[in-house]
Scaffold this active site. Structure first.
Site, PDB file in Angstrom:
ATOM      1  CG  ASN A 103      56.860  41.345  36.298  1.00 13.81           C
ATOM      2  OD1 ASN A 103      56.969  42.391  35.653  1.00 13.81           O
ATOM      3  ND2 ASN A 103      55.690  40.792  36.537  1.00 13.81           N
ATOM      4  NE  ARG A 140      54.459  40.834  32.417  1.00  9.96           N
ATOM      5  CZ  ARG A 140      53.642  41.742  32.914  1.00  9.96           C
ATOM      6  NH1 ARG A 140      53.916  42.320  34.061  1.00  9.96           N
ATOM      7  NH2 ARG A 140      52.560  42.079  32.273  1.00  9.96           N
ATOM      8  CG  HIS A 191      46.747  39.560  30.388  1.00  5.41           C
ATOM      9  ND1 HIS A 191      45.479  40.105  30.340  1.00  5.41           N
ATOM     10  CD2 HIS A 191      47.368  40.156  31.423  1.00  5.41           C
ATOM     11  CE1 HIS A 191      45.346  40.996  31.304  1.00  5.41           C
ATOM     12  NE2 HIS A 191      46.484  41.056  31.973  1.00  5.41           N
ATOM     13  CG  HIS A 227      44.744  36.922  32.571  1.00  8.82           C
ATOM     14  ND1 HIS A 227      45.880  36.244  32.956  1.00  8.82           N
ATOM     15  CD2 HIS A 227      44.759  38.083  33.274  1.00  8.82           C
ATOM     16  CE1 HIS A 227      46.540  36.957  33.844  1.00  8.82           C
ATOM     17  NE2 HIS A 227      45.888  38.084  34.061  1.00  8.82           N
ATOM     18  CG  ASN A 285      43.770  44.464  39.950  1.00 12.72           C
ATOM     19  OD1 ASN A 285      42.637  44.657  40.375  1.00 12.72           O
ATOM     20  ND2 ASN A 285      44.816  44.294  40.732  1.00 12.72           N
ATOM     21  N   GLY A 286      43.755  43.605  35.544  1.00 12.90           N
ATOM     22  CA  GLY A 286      43.666  43.731  34.088  1.00 12.90           C
ATOM     23  C   GLY A 286      43.004  42.458  33.613  1.00 12.90           C
ATOM     24  NE  ARG A 323      44.076  48.434  32.972  1.00  7.83           N
ATOM     25  CZ  ARG A 323      44.879  47.404  32.738  1.00  7.83           C
ATOM     26  NH1 ARG A 323      44.906  46.828  31.557  1.00  7.83           N
ATOM     27  NH2 ARG A 323      45.663  46.953  33.693  1.00  7.83           N
ATOM     28  CD  GLU A 350      44.581  31.728  39.309  1.00  9.54           C
ATOM     29  OE1 GLU A 350      44.999  31.743  40.481  1.00  9.54           O
ATOM     30  OE2 GLU A 350      45.278  32.063  38.350  1.00  9.54           O
ATOM     31  CD  GLU A 393      51.142  36.397  33.964  1.00  9.59           C
ATOM     32  OE1 GLU A 393      50.684  36.611  35.102  1.00  9.59           O
ATOM     33  OE2 GLU A 393      51.090  37.222  33.047  1.00  9.59           O
TER      34      GLU A 393
HETATM   35  P1  ADP Z   1      46.713  41.612  38.693  1.00 10.23           P
HETATM   36  O1  ADP Z   1      46.166  41.930  37.344  1.00 10.23           O
HETATM   37  O2  ADP Z   1      47.067  42.818  39.510  1.00 10.23           O
HETATM   38  O3  ADP Z   1      47.761  40.514  38.722  1.00 10.23           O
HETATM   39  P2  ADP Z   1      45.110  39.644  40.108  1.00 10.23           P
HETATM   40  O4  ADP Z   1      45.197  38.541  39.111  1.00 10.23           O
HETATM   41  O5  ADP Z   1      45.834  39.499  41.379  1.00 10.23           O
HETATM   42  O6  ADP Z   1      45.435  41.042  39.454  1.00 10.23           O
HETATM   43  O7  ADP Z   1      43.547  39.863  40.427  1.00 10.23           O
HETATM   44  C1  ADP Z   1      43.087  40.801  41.323  1.00 10.23           C
HETATM   45  C2  ADP Z   1      41.601  40.532  41.578  1.00 10.23           C
HETATM   46  O8  ADP Z   1      41.459  39.175  41.978  1.00 10.23           O
HETATM   47  C3  ADP Z   1      40.996  41.399  42.652  1.00 10.23           C
HETATM   48  O9  ADP Z   1      39.832  42.051  42.158  1.00 10.23           O
HETATM   49  C4  ADP Z   1      40.611  40.428  43.760  1.00 10.23           C
HETATM   50  O10 ADP Z   1      39.354  40.693  44.262  1.00 10.23           O
HETATM   51  C5  ADP Z   1      40.612  39.078  43.099  1.00 10.23           C
HETATM   52  N1  ADP Z   1      41.163  38.065  44.005  1.00 10.23           N
HETATM   53  C6  ADP Z   1      42.467  37.805  44.231  1.00 10.23           C
HETATM   54  N2  ADP Z   1      42.615  36.835  45.163  1.00 10.23           N
HETATM   55  C7  ADP Z   1      41.379  36.468  45.549  1.00 10.23           C
HETATM   56  C8  ADP Z   1      40.847  35.515  46.472  1.00 10.23           C
HETATM   57  N3  ADP Z   1      41.645  34.712  47.191  1.00 10.23           N
HETATM   58  N4  ADP Z   1      39.505  35.414  46.577  1.00 10.23           N
HETATM   59  C9  ADP Z   1      38.691  36.187  45.840  1.00 10.23           C
HETATM   60  N5  ADP Z   1      39.129  37.117  44.959  1.00 10.23           N
HETATM   61  C10 ADP Z   1      40.445  37.259  44.802  1.00 10.23           C
END
Ligand code: ADP
Length: 397
Positions: A7, A91, A180, A208, A211-212, A241, A334, A384
């Site tokens: 990726n 990816r 996604h 999903h 961050n995104g 965003r 999650e 993914e």
């Molecule tokens: P990306 O789109 O960059 O892959 P992620 O799926 O990693 O993003 O999600 C990032 C978000 O998930 C952040 O806002 C973070 O607060 C939250 N997050 C990630 N891991 C945890 C965790 N163990 N406990 C609580 N929140 C989490």
């Protein structure tokens, strides 16, 4: 059979080597700051400590070489030589309308991916560089392209055509694509397994939330609607965003704040969303901590985020005339029980109700529905990389 999943971003390259005989990850890591000072490779062999190797990664080709060295090294390695890699799965963010599913990469595919650059100028060029680097170093290993947009190519035209002059769609392929897709598809299929029903008989809403963030309506195994659009800016409010806004806000801001088009794009993509409203952070852990400490704007940012997700769930249940399950995935979906609870609260009219005790579980596959819920609420960690490796193997067979 071992599959290397790649990726590539503009200055990073994430990888996983997966043994597909039992779908176990053998090693994974990331090359970071490629082309910049202080570049490094962070590599983890499963069962061993993570090692950080500082190296001058001038370009992606050198990064791929370093990944292969780490994978075959006597200490950090998990294979003897790269000949043990059966295939590489890449990816790719944007497949436009050309790619409705994953494909084996050849010259024609590369040309078509290049034609999609104008649809994803920030992402597809890095993805292409990653493929070319791998092709130069592993010319005899088959490579597969897996697209973020492909799963959503089943949307009907009423979902993907914007109410703009139709000629713009014909001229520029200006339409909703959605993103996604690999994640939405993976968790939808996994949810069907958890529910013990064929996916062809299910109506699912997949959320999903990372961050995104995007929501998808999956009817009978196919995406029929999703919240992201022509770009990943549409839809939900996200970490940085804005998500959907009144389009006339753009001309208002250009006049009042003397902003240029590129200022606006930067503003909507990088300075808005939960960060913009809270003024605290784009990371939900920080924003939640601030909200708990009494920061009203942090609370408002979380409320806006959850409110938008809730609206999409209601919208998609309406579109599908019902739902069997709502699925939460990605970093927030999650791990953040509070967000899940706020999203699905007061939705019992639609049959959605969660068990607060089960909802405290984090990062695990679990059914968090209340015993009397008509519509199940599931948490399904996304994967993914595994989805890409599966697609790769499927095509090679
Ligand atoms: P990306 O789109 O960059 O892959 P992620 O799926 O990693 O993003 O999600 C990032 C978000 O998930 C952040 O806002 C973070 O607060 C939250 N997050 C990630 N891991 C945890 C965790 N163990 N406990 C609580 N929140 C989490």
């Amino acid at each position: 059979m071992k599959v290397l999943v790649i990726n590539t971003g503009s200055s990073s390259l994430k990888y996983q080597l997966i043994d597909m005989t039992n779908e176990s990850v053998l090693a994974k890591g990331v090359c970071d700051r490629i082309g910049l000072e202080h570049s490094f490779l962070k590599h983890s062999k499963v069962g061993s400590d993570t090692v950080v190797i500082e190296k001058d990664l001038y370009n992606h080709k050198i990064a791929v070489q370093e990944v292969l060295s780490a994978l075959t090294d006597s200490k950090t390695g998990v294979i003897k030589s790269m000949d043990e890699i059966s295939a590489v799965g890449h990816r790719i963010v944007h497949g436009g309308e050309k790619f409705k599913e994953s494909v084996i990469i050849d010259k024609k595919v590369m040309d078509a991916v290049k034609e999609c650059i104008e649809l994803a100028p920030l992402h597809n060029p890095s993805n292409i560089v990653g493929i070319e680097a791998c092709q130069q170093i592993m010319p005899n290993i088959p490579m597969v392209a897996v697209f973020d947009t492909a799963f959503h190519q089943t949307m009907p035209s009423q979902a993907y055509i914007y109410a703009l002059p139709y000629e713009l769609y014909e001229k520029y392929r200006l339409r909703k694509y959605g993103f996604h897709g690999t994640s939405h598809k993976y968790v939808a299929y996994r949810a069907a397994e958890m529910l013990g029903k064929p996916i062809e008989e299910l109506k699912l809403v997949t959320c999903h939330l990372g961050n995104g963030a995007s929501v998808c309506a999956v009817k009978n195994g196919k995406s029929i609607e999703t919240s992201m659009g022509f770009t990943p800016l549409q839809g939900l409010c996200m970490g940085t965003r804005s998500g959907s806004i009144d389009p006339d806000i753009i001309s208002f801001l250009m006049k009042k704040e003397k902003m240029t088009i590129s200022d606006i794009s930067d503003f909507l993509n990088k300075k808005s969303g939960v960060l913009g409203v809270s003024g605290v952070s784009s990371d939900f852990r920080d924003v939640q901590a601030a909200a708990e400490a009494g920061n009203d704007r942090a609370m408002l940012a979380l409320d806006i985020f959850c409110y938008r997700v809730k609206r999409f769930i209601g919208d998609y249940i309406g579109l599908m005339n019902g739902a069997d399950a709502v699925i939460f995935t990605a970093g927030i979906g999650e791990n953040n029980g509070l967000i899940r609870e706020k999203v699905v609260s007061d939705m019992d009219f639609l049959g959605i109700k969660i068990d607060p005790e089960k909802n405290t579980v984090i990062g695990k596959e679990i059914d968090i529905s209340a015993a009397d819920a008509k519509v199940k609420t599931l948490v399904v960690p996304t994967n993914e990389e595994l989805a890409i490796a599966r697609e790769t193997i499927k095509l090679l067979k």
